[in-house]
Design a protein around this motif. Structure first.
Motif, PDB file in Angstrom:
ATOM      1  N   LEU A  42      -1.420   4.512  14.301  1.00 26.83           N
ATOM      2  CA  LEU A  42      -1.755   5.738  15.028  1.00 26.83           C
ATOM      3  C   LEU A  42      -1.298   6.962  14.253  1.00 26.83           C
ATOM      4  O   LEU A  42      -0.645   6.860  13.223  1.00 26.83           O
ATOM      5  CB  LEU A  42      -1.108   5.704  16.415  1.00 26.83           C
ATOM      6  CG  LEU A  42      -1.496   4.511  17.288  1.00 26.83           C
ATOM      7  CD1 LEU A  42      -0.762   4.571  18.607  1.00 26.83           C
ATOM      8  CD2 LEU A  42      -2.990   4.467  17.514  1.00 26.83           C
ATOM      9  N   GLY A  43      -1.629   8.128  14.805  1.00 21.31           N
ATOM     10  CA  GLY A  43      -1.213   9.369  14.175  1.00 21.31           C
ATOM     11  C   GLY A  43      -2.113   9.725  13.002  1.00 21.31           C
ATOM     12  O   GLY A  43      -3.216   9.204  12.852  1.00 21.31           O
ATOM     13  N   VAL A  66       6.403  -0.669  19.803  1.00 25.26           N
ATOM     14  CA  VAL A  66       5.711   0.619  19.830  1.00 25.26           C
ATOM     15  C   VAL A  66       5.864   1.304  18.485  1.00 25.26           C
ATOM     16  O   VAL A  66       4.905   1.844  17.918  1.00 25.26           O
ATOM     17  CB  VAL A  66       6.259   1.519  20.958  1.00 25.26           C
ATOM     18  CG1 VAL A  66       5.803   2.946  20.774  1.00 25.26           C
ATOM     19  CG2 VAL A  66       5.788   1.004  22.293  1.00 25.26           C
ATOM     20  N   ALA A 114       7.013  10.720  22.789  1.00 24.95           N
ATOM     21  CA  ALA A 114       6.890   9.261  22.854  1.00 24.95           C
ATOM     22  C   ALA A 114       8.215   8.596  22.526  1.00 24.95           C
ATOM     23  O   ALA A 114       8.644   7.656  23.196  1.00 24.95           O
ATOM     24  CB  ALA A 114       5.815   8.795  21.877  1.00 24.95           C
ATOM     25  N   THR A 161       4.803  12.906  19.175  1.00 28.19           N
ATOM     26  CA  THR A 161       5.657  11.819  18.722  1.00 28.19           C
ATOM     27  C   THR A 161       7.061  11.977  19.270  1.00 28.19           C
ATOM     28  O   THR A 161       7.701  10.986  19.635  1.00 28.19           O
ATOM     29  CB  THR A 161       5.705  11.763  17.194  1.00 28.19           C
ATOM     30  OG1 THR A 161       6.031  13.046  16.710  1.00 28.19           O
ATOM     31  CG2 THR A 161       4.375  11.351  16.629  1.00 28.19           C
ATOM     32  N   LEU A 162       7.522  13.223  19.359  1.00 31.24           N
ATOM     33  CA  LEU A 162       8.858  13.468  19.917  1.00 31.24           C
ATOM     34  C   LEU A 162       8.936  12.976  21.359  1.00 31.24           C
ATOM     35  O   LEU A 162       9.885  12.292  21.750  1.00 31.24           O
ATOM     36  CB  LEU A 162       9.152  14.965  19.830  1.00 31.24           C
ATOM     37  CG  LEU A 162      10.380  15.542  20.507  1.00 31.24           C
ATOM     38  CD1 LEU A 162      11.006  16.553  19.588  1.00 31.24           C
ATOM     39  CD2 LEU A 162      10.017  16.215  21.806  1.00 31.24           C
ATOM     40  N   GLN A 189       4.790  14.630  11.843  1.00 28.70           N
ATOM     41  CA  GLN A 189       4.923  13.607  12.878  1.00 28.70           C
ATOM     42  C   GLN A 189       6.124  12.720  12.563  1.00 28.70           C
ATOM     43  O   GLN A 189       6.679  12.767  11.468  1.00 28.70           O
ATOM     44  CB  GLN A 189       3.645  12.791  12.981  1.00 28.70           C
ATOM     45  CG  GLN A 189       3.166  12.269  11.661  1.00 28.70           C
ATOM     46  CD  GLN A 189       1.843  11.547  11.776  1.00 28.70           C
ATOM     47  OE1 GLN A 189       1.412  11.189  12.849  1.00 28.70           O
ATOM     48  NE2 GLN A 189       1.208  11.330  10.646  1.00 28.70           N
ATOM     49  N   ASP A 190       6.484  11.921  13.545  1.00 27.77           N
ATOM     50  CA  ASP A 190       7.651  11.063  13.377  1.00 27.77           C
ATOM     51  C   ASP A 190       7.434  10.059  12.264  1.00 27.77           C
ATOM     52  O   ASP A 190       6.392   9.420  12.194  1.00 27.77           O
ATOM     53  CB  ASP A 190       7.900  10.286  14.678  1.00 27.77           C
ATOM     54  CG  ASP A 190       9.013  10.906  15.469  1.00 27.77           C
ATOM     55  OD1 ASP A 190       9.429  12.017  15.103  1.00 27.77           O
ATOM     56  OD2 ASP A 190       9.469  10.293  16.440  1.00 27.77           O
ATOM     57  N   ALA A 248       2.606   2.090  16.361  1.00 21.95           N
ATOM     58  CA  ALA A 248       2.253   3.505  16.320  1.00 21.95           C
ATOM     59  C   ALA A 248       2.393   4.069  14.917  1.00 21.95           C
ATOM     60  O   ALA A 248       1.556   4.862  14.475  1.00 21.95           O
ATOM     61  CB  ALA A 248       3.123   4.278  17.302  1.00 21.95           C
ATOM     62  N   MET A 269       1.587   9.064  20.471  1.00 15.66           N
ATOM     63  CA  MET A 269       1.684   9.010  19.013  1.00 15.66           C
ATOM     64  C   MET A 269       0.323   9.139  18.345  1.00 15.66           C
ATOM     65  O   MET A 269       0.234   9.271  17.127  1.00 15.66           O
ATOM     66  CB  MET A 269       2.291   7.664  18.575  1.00 15.66           C
ATOM     67  CG  MET A 269       3.665   7.354  19.080  1.00 15.66           C
ATOM     68  SD  MET A 269       4.939   8.185  18.159  1.00 15.66           S
ATOM     69  CE  MET A 269       5.047   7.165  16.699  1.00 15.66           C
ATOM     70  N   PHE A 326      11.541   7.746  14.338  1.00 19.96           N
ATOM     71  CA  PHE A 326      11.333   7.054  15.597  1.00 19.96           C
ATOM     72  C   PHE A 326      12.524   6.164  15.933  1.00 19.96           C
ATOM     73  O   PHE A 326      12.843   5.953  17.100  1.00 19.96           O
ATOM     74  CB  PHE A 326      10.052   6.216  15.528  1.00 19.96           C
ATOM     75  CG  PHE A 326       9.488   5.889  16.868  1.00 19.96           C
ATOM     76  CD1 PHE A 326       8.713   6.800  17.535  1.00 19.96           C
ATOM     77  CD2 PHE A 326       9.769   4.680  17.483  1.00 19.96           C
ATOM     78  CE1 PHE A 326       8.208   6.523  18.790  1.00 19.96           C
ATOM     79  CE2 PHE A 326       9.262   4.388  18.737  1.00 19.96           C
ATOM     80  CZ  PHE A 326       8.481   5.325  19.400  1.00 19.96           C
TER      81      PHE A 326
END
Lengths: 318, 680
Positions: B464-465, B456, A131, A128-129, B591-592, B460, A120, B597
């Motif tokens: 993060l990211g 997580v 993870a 991210t996918l 990103q997620d 995250a 991530m 997520f």
């Protein structure tokens, strides 16, 4: 017990694991190639790959944090520790008391959390996918693995891996239905956890179907080498674990030097057969859609719980 | 051990309560003097908390001390008692307060709803009433302290009372707190027996002496479970947690989640093991089942939250569930007379209380720092904060790993003990319970694994990211005071994780008090042979775990790998853009998100959620995607109950006609009926 010798033995186990793990992966790849009627890569191909990766420089994304750079080392350390705890050459490794079966599951979980966080960290869509999917696989595989250990623990009255292996190795030869269920569940979990075919494809080049590979897409050079090496260590640890739980013969109880002469060939033979069977499973099955994976792992979880129930119902008749 | 000047431990506790009240009162004389409140009073409160932790730690192994306070009504004084159970929870309160108050000193800002002085008063009254709850030795003092705890925390939750959602959250909290309090009052009514003891019947000493029959003790236990469950967030009384925790200022959320929920656990232990003597096996099974459902529910809902404090609130529900699982297991073992195993299960409960207090306070404080730095609680607007807030991020990572139950941190130890307790159950003399236990153990394992998923996601998506909003690059790290609070709590997490043998040795006095045996004592010399490094609660052959060895070997391998790579190869690094499989137009929005997520879990556990989805059609020019995840129980239980209550209230309203003649008529009719009854 001779302490100095057992420390040497422990060190030997670690070195064996570090050296043998890439070999095991190489062997599985060879078998897969043969079964798929392709020309097989050399057995030592994986070492060359590692050497190449260590030589290469690391190409790092600009927004990588220090977590991203530290994660490969931690993942590698977790897997090395796991392979030290699993009884391979002796049932009583000196590190055995440091972690029992539950803690072993914890080590695998720790490594998984680190790799998911690292996946991530850059903030790319594929990372991210990967993870997310890895955590999805993980949250189902982890309890199933724990239940497999619980079944073994109920039989041996202990969660300490060395006691489990001793107890399972000494019992009279008979088919235990609970262990059969647990064995099937364990196989399914190991396939999923090691990113093998029905769940994930270790050699895939299609990003959209990736799980484990998507998570580590941003890694390169020595970081990637450590992660790849850790992955082979994981496969090695799982294989040894499965062999120790379900085929515990040939692991000596003492720590004499002569015992080693028995243990090493037995381990090599069992791993070779195990690796071939893994390749066979991978060749004859097709990869599942990602949302079939929870069903697959749910089945493993159910089987593991069933194994415990079967043990309580049938095998502890009072 | 008498302290300085010959004071008993319990005198110190009373002094601590008085000191907190004095600090609170000191604040209202200068309610707008911000430096005085934040730089003097809050640190002083933290210091008092530290003192409490030390004093309570010293009192853990002592024989119970009692005291009668000259407060309360005539002939109804407050009785206090300090035994190991109280001391343990007081220690937890003191240790958490030390961290949270120091954080609060740096965290609280001007112009946030309630005046800072008034808030400081409420906060310290809250602390003092929690301490009094833990010390109370009669029903009267207990209920007074319990209610002041509920009220002071209500005012703290509604600090920002200008916002309607916060008022609504506070109302819900108050309502459920009072429904629970009524149940507790009834519980004490049942416990005091048939009134033979007269006015002295309200003391816990009297309640301990009475042997209730199965029906009345079950009634008392059920009422206690309901009352304390409402405070703890046991299903189906959990709805206030995810509303109240986000509404409150972060130090208050930390205090409520880390410490106040534990007072409910304390209450259940006090009533279930101290005031009642003979637990029935089905209490254990009922508590175990409720706990399991709560734990799974909490973690499944935590996975789909997109507000960081709501996520933590649901995670608290999960942890409370796990605590109740342990309590249920203890009750079951105890009812079958298997005291050593009961002690093992109870140790895991007490240990998890300490652990949850440490890591959940830490995580709530982390959300506070993030909230101040970014002005948002919405996970969809965060990201990449590890670059701008390294202190908060790395300390938060420790909390996250602890909360996910990963070795070698503290969450793992209590989980490990709980699973060990489960593995012993095949000895139970009851076939059906034996069958149920593996399923329960599987559910606990699933919960623990899901907790990893949730944590997580939490870490995250926040840290993060890439930053999901442009303004995030102005985020600043926590100040020095905030940081020291975080460091203190993180250090607690690490210490609790690395030195479990010391902790278990200390917990022994509590299990000996409640069950008559302790695992450290019972384990014998064999288990202690390895000394402080190896945790082997039963015997080293059965199970052992050595967190220090564990951590050291990981660190050694990391260091060795690093040095070897450096030595034999090179450490060249080329910094460039992210690769992302060669896709050049990567943005932060790809990103997620938090929703993304959590999506796999939304799919796997679909029946658990009540989802309303608005999916745009493919031809929509301005597509809007919306998904709302709600709780079924709100619609199945709370709204019907609310409807019935409203209906009842309307029926009662018929009496209220607003004309004096009708009211006189009521009195007259009542009088006639009473006269008739007396004569007839």
């Amino acid at each position: 017990m001779n302490t100095a010798f057992s420390v040497i033995l422990q060190f030997l186990e670690l070195v064996t694991a570090l050296l043998a793990a890439p070999l095991l992966t190489g062997w599985v790849n060879q078998c897969r190639a043969w079964l798929g009627n392709r020309t097989a890569p050399p057995l030592f191909q994986f070492y060359r790959q590692l050497a190449k990766l260590f030589e290469k420089e690391v190409v790092l994304a600009a927004n990588a944090s220090s977590l991203f750079r530290a994660a490969p080392y931690f993942i590698f350390a977790c897997m090395a520790l796991a392979s030290m705890i699993v009884p391979t050459l002796s049932t009583e490794p000196p590190f055995g008391p440091a972690a029992d079966a539950i803690a072993l599951v914890g080590i695998f979980a720790l490594a998984r959390v680190f790799s998911a966080l690292a996946g991530m960290d850059i903030g790319t869509s594929f990372g991210t996918l990967g993870a997310r999917r890895e955590m999805l696989i993980g949250f189902l595989a982890e309890p199933a693995l724990l239940m497999v250990f619980f079944t073994a623990s109920l039989i041996s009255q202990s969660t300490s891996l060395s006691t489990i292996v001793q107890a399972l190795g000494q019992r009279e030869f008979a088919i235990y239905p609970s262990l059969a269920f647990a064995g099937v569940a364990f196989t399914m979990v190991s396939l999923a956890e090691n990113a093998r075919i029905p769940v994930d494809n270790p050699t895939t080049h299609l990003e959209l179907t990736m799980i484990h590979e998507a998570m580590i897409l941003e890694y390169s050079g020595r970081h990637l080498a450590l992660i790849e090496w850790a992955a082979t260590l994981k496969l090695y640890a799982y294989s040894c674990l499965g062999l120790a739980l379900f085929f515990p013969w040939g692991i000596p109880e003492g720590t004499g030097f002569a015992n080693l002469l028995v243990a090493l060939p037995a381990l090599v033979f069992k791993l070779a057969v195990g690796g071939f069977l893994l390749a066979l499973i991978e060749t004859v099955s097709a990869k599942l859609r990602i949302f079939r994976a929870p069903e697959f792992l749910g089945t493993a979880f159910m089987l593991a719980v069933l194994a415990m129930l079967v043990h309580l119902l049938l095998e502890t008749a009072k | 051990m008498p302290g300085a000047q010959g004071l008993l431990s319990i005198d110190w506790m009373v002094l601590v309560i008085a000191a907190w009240l004095a600090i609170g009162i000191g604040a209202i004389f200068a309610p707008r003097n911000f430096p005085y409140i934040s730089r003097v009073l809050y640190p002083a409160g933290a210091l008092v908390g530290l003192l409490l932790a030390v004093a309570a730690f010293a009192a853990l192994n002592q024989t119970p001390e009692t005291m009668v306070l000259p407060l309360g009504l005539p002939d109804l004084p407050f009785h206090l008692r300090l035994d190991s159970l109280s001391a343990l929870f007081l220690m937890l309160l003191g240790a958490c307060t030390a961290g949270i108050s120091i954080f609060a000193a740096g965290y609280l800002r001007k112009a946030e709803g309630t005046a800072p002085g008034v808030q400081c008063l409420q906060y310290h009254v809250f602390l003092a009433s929690m301490a009094l709850v833990l010390l109370a030795d009669d029903a009267y003092a207990f209920m007074v302290a319990w209610e002041s705890m509920a009220l002071s925390s209500f005012f703290l939750v509604t600090s920002d009372h200008r916002i309607p959602e916060i008022r609504r959250a506070g109302y819900l909290y108050l309502l459920i707190a009072h429904v629970g309090a009524i149940s507790l009052l009834l519980c004490f009514g049942v416990l005091q027996g048939n009134g033979d003891a007269g006015v002295a019947g309200y003391t816990f000493a009297n309640m301990r002496g009475i042997d209730h029959n199965a029906f009345w003790s079950s009634a008392a236990f059920g009422l206690a479970l309901f009352g304390f469950g409402a405070k703890a967030g046991l299903l189906p009384l959990h709805v206030w947690l995810p509303e109240a925790h986000p509404a409150a200022p972060s130090p208050v959320s930390a205090m409520m989640s880390g410490v106040m929920l534990k007072t409910a656990i304390y209450g259940v232990l006090r009533v279930g093991f101290d005031l009642l003597h003979h637990p029935l096996w089905w209490w254990g099974v009922a508590v175990l089942t409720l706990g399991l459902v709560t734990a799974l529910f909490g973690v499944i809902f935590a996975a789909v939250q997109s507000d960081m404090k709501r996520l933590l609130a649901y995670s608290s529900i999960e942890n409370i569930g796990l605590l109740f699982v342990g309590i249920g297991l203890t009750l079951t073992f105890q009812s079958f007379g298997m005291r050593a195993l009961a002690a093992l299960a109870l140790t895991s409960v007490l240990y998890h209380c300490l652990n949850h207090a440490a890591f959940k306070s830490l995580l709530f404080l982390v959300t506070g720092s993030v909230l101040h730095a970014t002005q948002t609680r919405n996970l969809g607007k965060l990201g990449g904060l590890i670059h701008y807030m390294p202190w908060v991020a790395w300390l938060g990572l420790l909390g996250v790993l602890s909360s996910a139950g990963l070795p070698p941190f503290n969450g793992f130890v209590s989980e490990w003990l709980l699973l060990q307790a489960f593995l012993f159950t095949p000895g139970l003399p009851h076939g059906y319970i034996n069958m149920m236990i593996p399923v329960a153990a599987a559910a606990v394992a699933l919960t623990a694994a899901l907790a990893g998923y949730v944590m997580v996601k939490f870490f995250a998506v926040i840290f993060l990211g890439q930053p999901r909003e442009a303004k995030l690059n102005q985020a600043h790290d926590a100040g020095r005071l905030e940081r020291s609070g975080l460091v203190w709590l993180a250090a607690l997490c690490v210490a609790l994780g690395l030195f479990p043998v010391f902790v278990i040795e200390k917990l022994d006095s509590v299990t000996r008090l409640l069950l008559g045996t302790g695992i450290y004592q019972a384990a014998g010399e064999a288990a202690r042979a390895h000394g402080w490094m190896y945790l082997a609660p039963i015997s080293p052959d059965r199970a052992s775990y050595a967190p220090v060895v564990f951590l050291l070997s990981i660190l050694v391998i990391v260091a060795a790998a690093y040095l070897i790579v450096r030595r034999f190869w090179h450490i060249r690094v080329r910094i460039t853009g992210a690769w992302d499989c060669g896709f050049p137009m990567q943005t932060a929005r790809m990103q997620d998100t938090a929703e993304g997520f959590g999506q796999p879990l939304r799919q796997v556990f679909e029946p658990f959620y009540r989802m309303t989805r608005e999916l745009p059609s493919s031809f929509d020019k301005a597509p809007v995607y919306r998904v709302v995840v709600e709780d079924h129980l709100w619609y199945w239980l709370y709204l019907p109950v609310a409807k019935v209550t409203e209906f009842g209230a309307r029926m009662v309203a018929f009496l209220q006609q607003g004309r004096i003649s009708i009211y006189l008529l009521y009195s007259f009719v009542t009088l006639v009926v009473l006269l008739f009854l007396i004569h007839g």
